[in-house]
Motif scaffolding. Structure first.
Motif, mmCIF file in Angstrom:
data_model
loop_
_atom_site.group_PDB
_atom_site.id
_atom_site.type_symbol
_atom_site.label_atom_id
_atom_site.label_comp_id
_atom_site.label_asym_id
_atom_site.label_seq_id
_atom_site.Cartn_x
_atom_site.Cartn_y
_atom_site.Cartn_z
ATOM 1 N N UNK A 175 44.871 -18.335 -17.935
ATOM 2 C CA UNK A 175 44.899 -18.296 -16.482
ATOM 3 C C UNK A 175 43.633 -18.994 -15.982
ATOM 4 N N UNK A 176 43.801 -19.965 -15.092
ATOM 5 C CA UNK A 176 42.614 -20.615 -14.523
ATOM 6 C C UNK A 176 42.105 -19.735 -13.385
ATOM 7 N N UNK A 177 40.949 -19.133 -13.583
ATOM 8 C CA UNK A 177 40.448 -18.199 -12.565
ATOM 9 C C UNK A 177 39.485 -18.858 -11.598
ATOM 10 N N UNK A 178 39.081 -20.064 -11.917
ATOM 11 C CA UNK A 178 38.173 -20.727 -10.992
ATOM 12 C C UNK A 178 38.195 -22.217 -11.237
ATOM 13 N N UNK A 179 37.980 -22.975 -10.162
ATOM 14 C CA UNK A 179 37.984 -24.428 -10.302
ATOM 15 C C UNK A 179 36.928 -24.986 -9.358
ATOM 16 N N UNK A 180 36.019 -25.783 -9.903
ATOM 17 C CA UNK A 180 34.989 -26.375 -9.036
ATOM 18 C C UNK A 180 34.921 -27.869 -9.307
ATOM 19 N N UNK A 181 34.329 -28.588 -8.364
ATOM 20 C CA UNK A 181 34.153 -30.023 -8.559
ATOM 21 C C UNK A 181 32.727 -30.310 -8.993
#
Ligand SMILES: Nc1ncnc2c1ncn2[C@@H]1O[C@H](COP(=O)(O)OP(=O)(O)OP(=O)(O)O)[C@@H](O)[C@H]1O
Ligand SMILES: Nc1ncnc2c1ncn2[C@@H]1O[C@H](COP(=O)(O)OP(=O)(O)OP(=O)(O)O)[C@@H](O)[C@H]1O
Ligand SMILES: O[C@@H]1[C@H](O)[C@H](O)CO[C@H]1O
Ligand SMILES: [Mg+2]
Ligand SMILES: [Mg+2]
Lengths: 321, 503, 314, 328
Positions: C164-170
């Motif tokens: 599960x992707x719980x966070x995504x940042x650039x």
């Protein structure tokens, strides 16, 4: 009691001002001469077109920025705005032209609203437009998460039209210079706008609706921005969300190069158009010189400095102080 | 319009009842009743901060009153509906105390922006012609052109333009003209031209309100006098039924008669300027600058002549010479301090408090003992000067803009006089200063001069030249004559300035 | 045919990171050699001052005027240069794009399969038997490469319910930005098992976890020397295991030889996929040894290798 | 004298908070930062509010250091801004790492070198502005290109590792507060003291409000502007070294984000854009706010488009709410 001569406020100042007005043209001529010398092939219909056609959207973006400078504001959002317009042009425009037009009108409306808010709440334009720049960029990314889309056929055709006599960039430069001059320097509205930049209190005391005036200024800037974005996407044929982010600084540089000032409502539309041509040319001029890759970036800085240093030279020799 | 105005002469045009307005803790107006009739010129006088400008701003819709009602030509002019725009439409015009021209525009363009509703092609030509016509009518010989850029004009000329612009008819009616210190930067000649014009204006049945601290003008031109004090009207009488003494005492100030005192003060040095006295200011004669100019310790030197003929430039040059003392044709010993007259552009730091505006001139002394500025001392000294000059403000930490024009000017005096500079340069510094304060400042100058300070004082008011030990007359950027002692007279100054101008 | 008199230019949009520096260095090395050997007449490189499509378009137009025979492009945008690229093709110029490729059909495209680069990270995590929460560190928003890798990652995650992707940042492919963005989101995240990245950001991610005092998850690396050095250090200290992959900066030399081959008359396919260059636990020591400080795991191509590659591709 | 103190009327009825906010332009940004922090903590399912605060303090420290300089520059008058900060940070980071060369003993010389590089850039900037009379925004833009070229040539994209001592110091916490943040706080106090209690500080505000009046009041106008640019670039230089130490080595793009960021932080913090009114506490509020806003939007899982859109809207909202409506 008649004839108290007031010679002290005319004279050398006028001459220096005139040289200043000529400066952008001289700088452009020098750059062009250098390019032609290095690459005689550039001196043709085809060559000039290649050399300058990317200046067309820059000219409009510069006029937009200058509109804002005229009221002593600064627009940090024009680049992202042009990008957004280009994205609209490459996504909605071909299939849903009505929706696209509505979107553009709405975007211009938001611009006008920003102007109204800046006036009504006495906000610094820099912050509001900085915020706006994120808004535009966000919208552009939502619309076009990954580069692509296609500009409508008519737009692409229009931008690659072979104009009679002179190449398109020249015609466009003439047209935008005339429009800018009539709108900002000659028209009553333009005078009001510059007045607002010079002494807002005076405009308020004369009974103008300041909110409406500033909203109008921002709306016009928005319209110029729309022109810029559509022409850009017509040239590039497709878009991405960052396509014109640099226009913010480029447009400021071009306007200043053209003789505008950051405060006091002092702007020069014709100069701005020439400034746009000069800045575009300066940025790509380096391919004509053989400069070590490591120094190419710095060289562009030096060209900017050189062009603007001419202004100091004029002051020096023009006898201003 | 003109005919009807004349016919209605004597009827009430404006009625204000119980107008009140406060700014934060300052109650600028505390219930003012005022009636203006058609065909009269009313003089509005009062000390600095009495509330004159505030009243004017309310009349013309720039400020909303907290209380009170206003009628214009019988119609109520209240609430949100009463704006600058609305007031203009009903024929009310105003020349504000602080200039309302755009520096970056030409005269014609400035004319245009004052006419919100007119829109036509060729407006530039028309606006220029209209303004020129008015200028020619009020100030013949003004020497201005429609395409002159305002920013390039000296302040006196700007004020001329401002006044003429207000008097230009245009599409809107013109019933009431309010002039808030219109002559503060005008030279004697232009002021006289304006006063003459005001008389002919009211003779046509129009109404005029004149605010000025120059009592001479008041008596020369007004029909009725309204005296304000501390936010209230304390007296309203026909001009003919009052005199200088009574007027001044109504304003709350002791009767003054400056001239004899001034002459007495002057005798101290008049004629006695021996060559043995060390000059602290020296400007050698040159074709560019005219005859030599010098000033000794303790001298008060006047710079006279028509407005805008190089006096300010001389002061600026002296200021610069003191900062960069080279072997120049111009020498100033010790530091200089500058009292600006054009306070908006040359004097005031708008974002700062009253105290900061004052102490910025004393920073060198305030950090004499440590590298850091001594805040306590700063506050104390500011407080001392507040008392010494009688600044009308509840708190020195309020923004400078909360002070009336004249009180702002006092701050600039304190800034210069509180510094350690031995030479004080004054650039027509009494613009907008009331009589009482002027008298105090004159006394202060004399006191300081006695203590050894040198003053170089540009003034547009002849009366002030009587406070000077010697006077240099300027014309066309050059010093053309020197007057000392009893030679100092209006006639001599005028003669000198015009001799040269004609040449 | 002979290409002795031919001129090939490199149009590059950005030089501000180690990958690009390595890319330019490889170009310089290989083309200088080619010029001295008389294979081509000239092969200068040009970098725009800011990472902007409009400026690069102008640059390409000037190259057309300059009379180059071929233009090799690492593009600021896959689409925004299409107008200029078309003009170049119309002028009879060979256009070869690599890494940052362009979509204009007349140009050649050389790249790795960026979707695959995304997917292989999830596959690796699965092969390690990891389960649970993932953090995704993306590149520059709105840019082609970012979107491709991201799609690869999400598609692979969709296929495996254990992730599960719980966070995504650039992280913008920049160590410092990645460090900051990850630090900001970290305190709002539950335990993270692994971090999927795009290259140029792995070291920053590791720093962020360290600064937050969190256990270091498996961070997929992007072949930068600093990333590998950190990995080796961790491995030596506590047997840390991970994997690293990226496009080799030497892709520029591949593109150069492709352009040269086309000019010489060879028939070349329009699209070519380069192998992704991978560093594993086994090859780590070797890769660290071979990679200069501040550089990126690199593969430079020779003329012969490219000719063989083309032959195989057909 | 005609002193008339009866002018003082009873205090007016303006709401208390409005009067409080009126003189405190920095209040808005600080309130916004607290709100963003609370919202992030509330939205997150993670470990802790303390961690978030620590991270925010550490990263804000860098932002604060560079923004203080930008604030001084913006305060010397309309049209003044330093766009060369990112390049300065890149070059000084490289200079620091090269001078330190991994050796603890060279820590201080390295920091000095970085600051020196900054001061050099500042002098260069002002040289362009003053001698060639180039408008500051363009001058610093041009300078940034030139400085970046130098950085490329000096660093060649090389990432040199900081000495262990430096890395440790950068990661150090005192009572849970990052050491960098404490350092930045010290600098903040010094800058505040400078603005309030030195001739230079007063001059910066005066020149920014009215250059002509400042000149006539006897202040050194050009020297003041020079100092603003030099201090700004010097702080950027120092920060370049700190960032390199914090993130395990220098890189060319380590300063990239500080262009728009410093401008945003300065103006959101309540400094007058037209100059003359710096707002020191607001720098901290705005820096924390910008960091926490990103944290918040990341935490709620907003995609990049939505995130930017919301960032923009929130920046505008903050400035609208924080501004007091001018009374007629
Ligand atoms: N915008 C403002 N904010 C706060 N106080 C103000 C403001 N405008 C005026 N005041 C205060 O109101 C009072 C009246 O000021 P006003 O300008 O009407 O005086 P004035 O009679 O015109 O004086 P002067 O002759 O010096 O021009 C003064 O005490 C002044 O300090
Ligand atoms: N806005 C301006 N317009 C015209 N001249 C100016 C302006 N500002 C400064 N100058 C001139 O520039 C010169 C230097 O200004 P200033 O005295 O502020 O410099 P400084 O270096 O701070 O002083 P110093 O050299 O005495 O230490 C002076 O000759 C001053 O008159
Ligand atoms: O700029 C580079 C390249 O474009 C490559 O695609 C991957 O990493 C980025 O840092
Ligand atoms: Mg007044
Ligand atoms: Mg007054």
């Amino acid at each position: 009691m008649t004839g108290i001569a007031l010679t002290n406020h005319r004279g050398p100042a006028r001459r220096v001002a005139m040289l200043h007005a000529l400066l952008p043209a001289v700088a452009l001529a020098l750059l062009l001469a250098a390019v032609f010398l290095k690459q005689p092939r550039a001196m043709s219909y085809f060559g000039i077109n290649l050399l300058l056609n990317l200046a067309i959207p820059v000219m409009f973006a510069t006029l937009a920025q200058m509109m804002i400078l005229a009221v002593s504001d600064l627009d940090l959002s024009i680049g992202p705005f042009v990008s957004l317009v280009a994205c609209i042009g490459a996504t909605l425009m071909p299939e849903q032209p009505v929706l696209a037009v509505l979107a553009l009108v709405a975007a211009v409306g938001v611009y006008a609203l920003a102007g109204a808010v800046i006036q009504a709440r006495q906000l610094p334009s820099i912050v509001v437009t900085l915020g706006l720049s994120f808004v535009w960029l966000g919208c552009a990314v939502l619309l076009l998460p990954t580069p692509g889309g296609t500009a409508p056929e008519w737009l692409r055709a229009a931008m690659s039209w072979r104009t009679p006599l002179l190449p398109m960039p020249i015609w466009m430069a003439i047209a935008t210079a005339i429009v800018g001059h009539l709108l900002i320097t000659r028209s009553a509205f333009g005078t009001l706008v510059r007045g607002l930049g010079g002494n807002p209190g005076a405009i308020a005391r004369a009974g103008w609706n300041m909110v409406r005036v500033r909203a109008g200024v921002y709306a016009i800037a928005g319209v110029f921005g729309v022109c810029s974005g559509l022409m850009l996407v017509g040239q590039a044929t497709s878009a991405d969300a960052n396509i014109a982010s640099r226009y913010t600084l480029v447009a400021i540089a071009a306007a200043i190069l053209g003789g505008a000032e950051f405060a006091g409502g002092k702007v020069a539309p014709v100069g701005a158009v020439i400034g746009a041509l000069t800045v575009t040319l300066a940025a790509s001029f380096l391919t004509f010189l053989n400069i070590a890759p490591d120094w190419q970036v710095g060289m562009q800085g030096l060209i900017l400095v050189a062009v603007l240093a001419l202004r100091a030279a004029i002051d020096l020799f023009g006898g201003k102080r | 319009m003109q005919v009807s105005s004349q016919a209605l002469a004597g009827e009430a045009l404006v009625e204000a009842r119980g107008a009140a307005r406060s700014f934060g803790a300052v109650q600028a107006l505390r219930g003012v009743d005022l009636q203006l009739r058609r065909g009269e010129c009313v003089g509005l006088v009062g000390h600095n901060g009495a509330g004159k400008s505030t009243l004017v701003n309310i009349l013309c819709g720039a400020l909303a009153p907290d209380r009170g009602d206003l009628h214009f030509a019988g119609r109520p002019a209240d609430g949100a509906a009463w704006s600058l725009r609305e007031a203009r439409r009903w024929g009310l015009r105003c020349v504000f105390q602080e200039l309302s021209l755009c520096d970056n525009l030409t005269l014609a363009e400035n004319m245009r922006i004052a006419q919100p509703q007119s829109a036509e092609w060729a407006w530039r030509k028309r606006a220029g012609a209209q303004l020129m016509a008015t200028l020619d009518r009020i100030f013949p010989g003004h020497g201005l052109r429609p395409d002159d850029v305002v920013g390039e004009l000296p302040i006196g000329k700007r004020q001329i333009v401002e006044v003429a612009r207000a008097f230009t008819p245009g599409a809107q009616p013109l019933e009431l003209m309010i002039l808030d210190e219109p002559t503060s930067s005008l030279d004697g000649q232009a002021a006289a031209q304006l006063l003459a014009y005001i008389r002919s204006f009211v003779a046509e049945g129009k109404t005029c309100v004149l605010i000025t601290h120059k009592l001479r003008e008041i008596f020369a031109v007004t029909d009725r006098l309204v005296v304000m004090r501390d936010g209230q009207v304390v007296q309203a009488t026909p001009t003919a039924e009052t005199d200088r003494e009574r007027l001044v005492s109504a304003m709350g100030q002791a009767v003054v008669n400056d001239a004899p005192q001034a002459a007495a003060a002057r005798t101290r040095t008049a004629g006695g300027h021996a060559q043995t006295v060390q000059d602290v200011v020296q400007v050698q004669a040159s074709t560019q600058r005219g005859i030599a100019l010098h000033a000794a310790r303790g001298e008060v030197i006047g710079l006279a002549g028509l407005a805008g003929h190089g006096q300010t430039a001389m002061l600026l040059a002296l200021q610069e010479a003191s900062q960069h003392n080279g072997k120049d044709a111009m020498r100033v010993e010790g530091g200089t301090a500058f009292v600006a007259g054009d306070r908006q552009t040359d004097g005031v730091f708008a974002l700062w408090s009253i105290a900061r505006n004052m102490t910025v001139g004393w920073l060198a002394q305030l950090r004499a003992r440590s590298p850091l500025i001594d805040l306590k001392q700063e506050q104390q000294q500011a407080q001392q000067w507040r008392e010494r000059l009688g600044l009308v403000t509840p708190d020195m930490d309020l923004p400078i803009g909360s002070l009336s024009g004249g009180n702002q000017q006092k701050v600039l005096f304190a800034r210069a006089l509180g510094s350690a500079a031995p030479v004080i340069l004054m650039d027509d510094p009494m613009r907008g200063v009331d009589v009482g304060t002027k008298r105090d400042v004159y006394a202060l100058i004399r006191e300081e001069a006695r203590g050894g300070r040198t003053f170089v004082w540009y003034t547009t008011e002849f009366d002030e030249l009587h406070h000077c030990d010697r006077v240099y007359v300027f014309s066309n950027g050059r010093v053309v004559g020197e007057l000392a002692g009893d030679d100092i007279s209006e006639e001599r100054v005028v003669a000198l300035s015009f001799e040269e101008a004609a040449a | 045919a002979d290409t002795k008199a031919k001129k090939i230019a490199l149009s590059n949009n950005f030089a501000g990171n180690s990958w690009r520096q390595a890319m330019l260095k490889s170009w310089d090395k290989v083309t200088k050699d080619a010029v001295t050997k008389g294979v081509v007449a000239q092969a200068p490189s040009f970098t725009t001052s800011e990472n902007q499509a409009t400026e690069q378009a102008a640059q390409i137009q000037n190259m057309i005027l300059q009379g180059f025979d071929a233009i090799v492009i690492n593009a600021a945008s896959p689409t925004a240069l299409n107008g200029a690229v078309k003009q170049a093709c119309d002028a009879g110029i060979v256009v070869v794009s690599f890494d940052g490729i362009v979509t204009e059909p007349c140009a050649y495209r050389i790249a790795v399969d960026f979707k695959q680069l995304g997917a292989m990270q999830i596959d690796y995590f699965a092969s390690r038997g990891l389960k649970g929460n993932l953090l995704e560190v993306r590149g520059l928003a709105g840019v082609f490469v970012d979107d491709e890798i991201h799609q690869g990652i999400t598609a692979a995650v969709a296929k495996r319910p254990e992730y599960k992707i719980v966070g995504s940042v650039h992280g913008n492919w920049t160590q410092t930005v990645a460090q900051k963005e990850v630090s900001a989101i970290l305190s709002t995240l539950p335990q993270v098992a692994a971090v999927a990245t795009q290259g140029g950001d792995g070291y920053g991610v590791a720093q962020a976890f360290k600064a937050a005092g969190r256990p270091t998850p498996v961070i997929f690396m992007g072949n930068r020397q600093d990333e590998l050095a950190w990995w080796k250090e961790q491995r030596d200290a506590n047997k840390y295991q991970t994997m690293s992959a990226s496009i080799a900066p030497g892709a520029s030399t591949f593109a150069f030889w492709v352009a040269q081959q086309i000019l010489s008359g060879a028939k070349v396919p329009k699209e070519m996929k380069l192998p992704i260059s991978v560093v594993t636990q086994e090859t780590l020591d070797d890769a660290v040894k071979k990679t200069e400080v501040g550089s990126v795991v690199n593969v430079e191509y020779s003329q012969k290798e490219v000719i063989d590659f083309i032959a195989k591709a057909k | 004298m005609s002193a008339a103190d009866e002018h003082i009327a009873a205090p007016t009825t303006a709401p208390r908070w409005k009067r409080l906010a009126g003189n405190r332009p920095w209040l808005g940004s600080c309130v916004a930062a607290v709100l963003a922090w609370a919202a992030t903590v509330w939205s997150g399912h993670g470990q802790g509010s303390g961690d978030l605060l620590t991270a925010a303090l550490a990263f804000s420290a860098f932002t604060v250091l560079v923004s203080l300089g930008q604030m001084l520059v913006i305060s010397v008058g309309p049209g003044n801004a330093d766009l060369s900060i990112p390049s300065t940070i890149a070059l000084s980071g490289a200079a620091a790492m090269i001078v330190m060369d991994g050796s603890n003993a060279m820590l201080v010389p390295g920091l000095l070198a970085a600051t020196g590089v900054g001061v050099g850039v500042g002098l260069f900037n002002f040289g362009l502005i003053r001698l060639l009379r180039i408008p500051p925004i363009i001058a610093t833009l041009a300078a940034s290109l030139i400085v970046m070229s130098v950085a490329i040539n000096v660093g060649r994209g090389l990432k040199v590792k900081p000495p262990a001592l430096f890395s440790d110091l950068m990661a150090q916490r005192v009572l849970g507060i990052p050491l960098v943040a404490i350092g930045a706080l010290v600098v903040t106090v010094l800058v505040a003291l400078m603005l309030e209690r030195t001739v230079l500080g007063r001059s910066i505000a005066a020149v920014g409000q009215n250059r002509r009046a400042a000149q006539l009041a006897g202040l050194k106008v050009e020297r003041t502007r020079l100092m603003a640019y030099v201090i700004c670039a010097g702080l950027a230089g120092l920060t370049g070294a700190l960032i390199a130490g914090f993130s395990g080595g220098n890189s060319l793009d380590q300063g990239q984000e500080y262009l728009l960021m410093t401008i945003a932080v300065v103006v959101i913090g309540g400094t007058a854009v037209a100059g003359g009114r710096p707002s020191v506490p607001g720098i901290w509020g705005a820096a924390m706010f910008m960091f926490l806003l990103v944290a918040l939007l990341n935490a709620v899982g907003a995609g990049p488009g939505l995130r930017m859109l919301l960032t923009g809207v929130i920046i505008i909202a903050v400035i609208v709410v924080a501004s007091a409506r001018p009374a007629r």
